[in-house]
Motif scaffolding. Structure first.
Motif, PDB file in Angstrom:
ATOM      1  N   UNK A 131       0.841  -1.192   0.000  1.00 15.28           N
ATOM      2  CA  UNK A 131       0.000   0.000   0.000  1.00 15.28           C
ATOM      3  C   UNK A 131       0.880   1.247   0.000  1.00 15.28           C
ATOM      4  N   UNK A 132       0.297   2.357  -0.419  1.00  8.89           N
ATOM      5  CA  UNK A 132       0.990   3.636  -0.393  1.00  8.89           C
ATOM      6  C   UNK A 132       1.686   3.935  -1.709  1.00  8.89           C
ATOM      7  N   UNK A 133       1.944   5.223  -1.937  1.00 15.12           N
ATOM      8  CA  UNK A 133       2.627   5.629  -3.163  1.00 15.12           C
ATOM      9  C   UNK A 133       1.901   5.141  -4.401  1.00 15.12           C
ATOM     10  N   UNK A 134       2.670   4.742  -5.400  1.00 18.96           N
ATOM     11  CA  UNK A 134       2.079   4.246  -6.642  1.00 18.96           C
ATOM     12  C   UNK A 134       1.668   2.789  -6.558  1.00 18.96           C
ATOM     13  N   UNK A 135       1.859   2.153  -5.397  1.00 17.06           N
ATOM     14  CA  UNK A 135       1.336   0.802  -5.222  1.00 17.06           C
ATOM     15  C   UNK A 135      -0.191   0.789  -5.312  1.00 17.06           C
ATOM     16  N   UNK A 136      -0.817   1.947  -5.148  1.00 15.32           N
ATOM     17  CA  UNK A 136      -2.272   2.027  -5.298  1.00 15.32           C
ATOM     18  C   UNK A 136      -2.690   1.915  -6.762  1.00 15.32           C
ATOM     19  N   UNK A 137      -1.710   2.065  -7.683  1.00 21.50           N
ATOM     20  CA  UNK A 137      -2.030   2.083  -9.112  1.00 21.50           C
ATOM     21  C   UNK A 137      -1.349   0.969  -9.900  1.00 21.50           C
ATOM     22  N   UNK A 138      -0.152   0.542  -9.457  1.00 23.49           N
ATOM     23  CA  UNK A 138       0.591  -0.507 -10.160  1.00 23.49           C
ATOM     24  C   UNK A 138       1.224  -1.456  -9.144  1.00 23.49           C
ATOM     25  N   UNK A 139       1.511  -2.680  -9.595  1.00 26.28           N
ATOM     26  CA  UNK A 139       2.106  -3.649  -8.675  1.00 26.28           C
ATOM     27  C   UNK A 139       3.593  -3.420  -8.459  1.00 26.28           C
ATOM     28  N   UNK A 140       4.277  -2.815  -9.432  1.00 24.48           N
ATOM     29  CA  UNK A 140       5.733  -2.669  -9.347  1.00 24.48           C
ATOM     30  C   UNK A 140       6.204  -1.247  -9.639  1.00 24.48           C
ATOM     31  N   UNK A 141       5.818  -0.277  -8.825  1.00 26.36           N
ATOM     32  CA  UNK A 141       6.293   1.080  -9.077  1.00 26.36           C
ATOM     33  C   UNK A 141       7.803   1.213  -8.915  1.00 26.36           C
ATOM     34  N   UNK A 142       8.408   0.376  -8.068  1.00 23.91           N
ATOM     35  CA  UNK A 142       9.860   0.425  -7.909  1.00 23.91           C
ATOM     36  C   UNK A 142      10.563   0.071  -9.215  1.00 23.91           C
ATOM     37  N   UNK A 143       9.969  -0.820 -10.014  1.00 21.65           N
ATOM     38  CA  UNK A 143      10.538  -1.139 -11.322  1.00 21.65           C
ATOM     39  C   UNK A 143      10.350   0.026 -12.296  1.00 21.65           C
ATOM     40  N   UNK A 144       9.197   0.669 -12.235  1.00 23.92           N
ATOM     41  CA  UNK A 144       8.956   1.826 -13.097  1.00 23.92           C
ATOM     42  C   UNK A 144      10.014   2.896 -12.863  1.00 23.92           C
ATOM     43  N   UNK A 145      10.314   3.190 -11.595  1.00 22.54           N
ATOM     44  CA  UNK A 145      11.316   4.206 -11.296  1.00 22.54           C
ATOM     45  C   UNK A 145      12.732   3.732 -11.616  1.00 22.54           C
ATOM     46  N   UNK A 146      12.969   2.422 -11.507  1.00 21.32           N
ATOM     47  CA  UNK A 146      14.266   1.868 -11.902  1.00 21.32           C
ATOM     48  C   UNK A 146      14.485   2.051 -13.404  1.00 21.32           C
ATOM     49  N   UNK A 147      13.445   1.847 -14.188  1.00 13.59           N
ATOM     50  CA  UNK A 147      13.528   2.084 -15.624  1.00 13.59           C
ATOM     51  C   UNK A 147      13.840   3.549 -15.898  1.00 13.59           C
ATOM     52  N   UNK A 192      -7.420  -5.697  -6.642  1.00 21.40           N
ATOM     53  CA  UNK A 192      -8.154  -4.759  -7.504  1.00 21.40           C
ATOM     54  C   UNK A 192      -7.798  -4.903  -8.982  1.00 21.40           C
ATOM     55  N   UNK A 193      -8.798  -4.987  -9.822  1.00 21.69           N
ATOM     56  CA  UNK A 193      -8.576  -5.157 -11.258  1.00 21.69           C
ATOM     57  C   UNK A 193      -7.986  -3.909 -11.894  1.00 21.69           C
ATOM     58  N   UNK A 194      -8.181  -2.747 -11.246  1.00 25.99           N
ATOM     59  CA  UNK A 194      -7.709  -1.494 -11.843  1.00 25.99           C
ATOM     60  C   UNK A 194      -6.215  -1.270 -11.620  1.00 25.99           C
ATOM     61  N   UNK A 195      -5.566  -2.074 -10.777  1.00 23.78           N
ATOM     62  CA  UNK A 195      -4.130  -1.921 -10.544  1.00 23.78           C
ATOM     63  C   UNK A 195      -3.380  -2.565 -11.706  1.00 23.78           C
ATOM     64  N   UNK A 196      -2.589  -1.772 -12.401  1.00 25.90           N
ATOM     65  CA  UNK A 196      -1.844  -2.251 -13.559  1.00 25.90           C
ATOM     66  C   UNK A 196      -0.524  -2.872 -13.121  1.00 25.90           C
ATOM     67  N   UNK A 197       0.251  -3.369 -14.082  1.00 26.63           N
ATOM     68  CA  UNK A 197       1.513  -4.017 -13.767  1.00 26.63           C
ATOM     69  C   UNK A 197       2.637  -3.006 -13.530  1.00 26.63           C
ATOM     70  N   UNK A 198       2.747  -1.996 -14.424  1.00 24.87           N
ATOM     71  CA  UNK A 198       3.918  -1.119 -14.393  1.00 24.87           C
ATOM     72  C   UNK A 198       3.609   0.360 -14.572  1.00 24.87           C
ATOM     73  N   UNK A 199       2.755   0.681 -15.546  1.00 30.13           N
ATOM     74  CA  UNK A 199       2.466   2.083 -15.860  1.00 30.13           C
ATOM     75  C   UNK A 199       1.042   2.401 -15.435  1.00 30.13           C
ATOM     76  N   UNK A 200       0.844   3.374 -14.540  1.00 35.89           N
ATOM     77  CA  UNK A 200      -0.493   3.690 -14.050  1.00 35.89           C
ATOM     78  C   UNK A 200      -1.503   3.935 -15.177  1.00 35.89           C
ATOM     79  N   UNK A 201      -2.692   3.305 -15.049  1.00 39.01           N
ATOM     80  CA  UNK A 201      -3.833   3.472 -15.948  1.00 39.01           C
ATOM     81  C   UNK A 201      -3.617   2.896 -17.363  1.00 39.01           C
ATOM     82  N   UNK A 202      -2.413   2.433 -17.672  1.00 40.40           N
ATOM     83  CA  UNK A 202      -2.101   2.027 -19.056  1.00 40.40           C
ATOM     84  C   UNK A 202      -1.750   0.556 -19.164  1.00 40.40           C
ATOM     85  N   UNK A 203      -0.727   0.113 -18.394  1.00 42.31           N
ATOM     86  CA  UNK A 203      -0.187  -1.234 -18.610  1.00 42.31           C
ATOM     87  C   UNK A 203       0.216  -1.883 -17.300  1.00 42.31           C
TER      88      UNK A 203
END
Length: 203
Positions: A131-147, A192-203
């Motif tokens: 929970x918290x941060x972009x975990x509310x929107x994607x499962x791996x926000x730490x990977x998004x920021x690593x990219x 939640x089905x609305x939580x994406x894998x990597x990019x919020x609202x998109x993927x």
């Protein structure tokens, strides 16, 4: 993990001591960004991450060699391009910005993950949804920021090698993000089905 990250940190820091390697703002900022990135990783190993298992030495050595060669080659590719014309569009300072946002976001979400594991050390040993941060929107926000960090390197250096390394990193972490998303879906019926894998609202 110290074995995996330390050689790349040493290489990035040592580039400042090798005559003729780090000349000009672009080379200085690239080496500094690489050093900061791997120093951040080492500090996280020591003070943030909570590992659930052990890694074999051969695996750690393979990862270490990959990061070391990637770091050395990014610095060397920029050195080889020194006499070429400057890029038509200078992405140096936008790259520093992307790198900074990426490193800050990665640290923050790693901290959230470490707190989740710390909370699981008591009586509850089950898995939890971060929970918290972009975990509310994607499962791996730490990977998004690593990219973002690796594309920051590519923008700072503006070499083909750095772009290729960033693209490879993005492809690998995208695959891991999708696998993590599927894993959460299989473990939690209420995920939640609305939580994406990597990019919020998109993927």
């Amino acid at each position: 993990m110290l074995v995996a990250y330390a050689p790349a940190l040493v290489a990035a820091a040592a580039s400042f001591a090798v005559p003729g390697v780090v000349e000009g703002a672009r080379a200085q900022l690239l080496s500094a960004a690489l050093a900061v990135h791997f120093l951040k990783r080492i500090l996280e190993v020591l003070f943030v991450h909570r590992y659930s298992g052990k890694m074999e030495l051969a695996t750690a050595a393979t990862i270490s060699a990959s990061y070391l060669l990637g770091t050395v080659n990014m610095i060397y590719a920029l050195r080889l391009s020194r006499d070429l014309p400057d890029p038509a569009i200078d992405l140096l300072y936008p790259g520093v910005f992307v790198f900074t946002v990426g490193i800050a976001g990665n640290v923050y979400h790693h901290y959230l993950l470490s707190r989740l594991r710390a909370d699981s050390r008591g009586g509850d040993k089950g898995y939890k949804i971060p929970k918290g941060g972009l975990f509310e929107l994607v499962t791996c926000p730490h990977y998004l920021f690593e990219i973002m960090v690796f594309f920051g390197f590519a923008m700072i250096s503006q070499t083909v090698f750095a772009l290729a390394f960033a693209s490879g990193t993005a492809a690998y972490l995208t695959g891991r993000s999708c696998a993590t998303r599927r894993w959460y879906d299989s473990k939690f019926e209420e995920f939640p089905a609305n939580i994406k894998a990597l990019v919020p609202y998109i993927f």
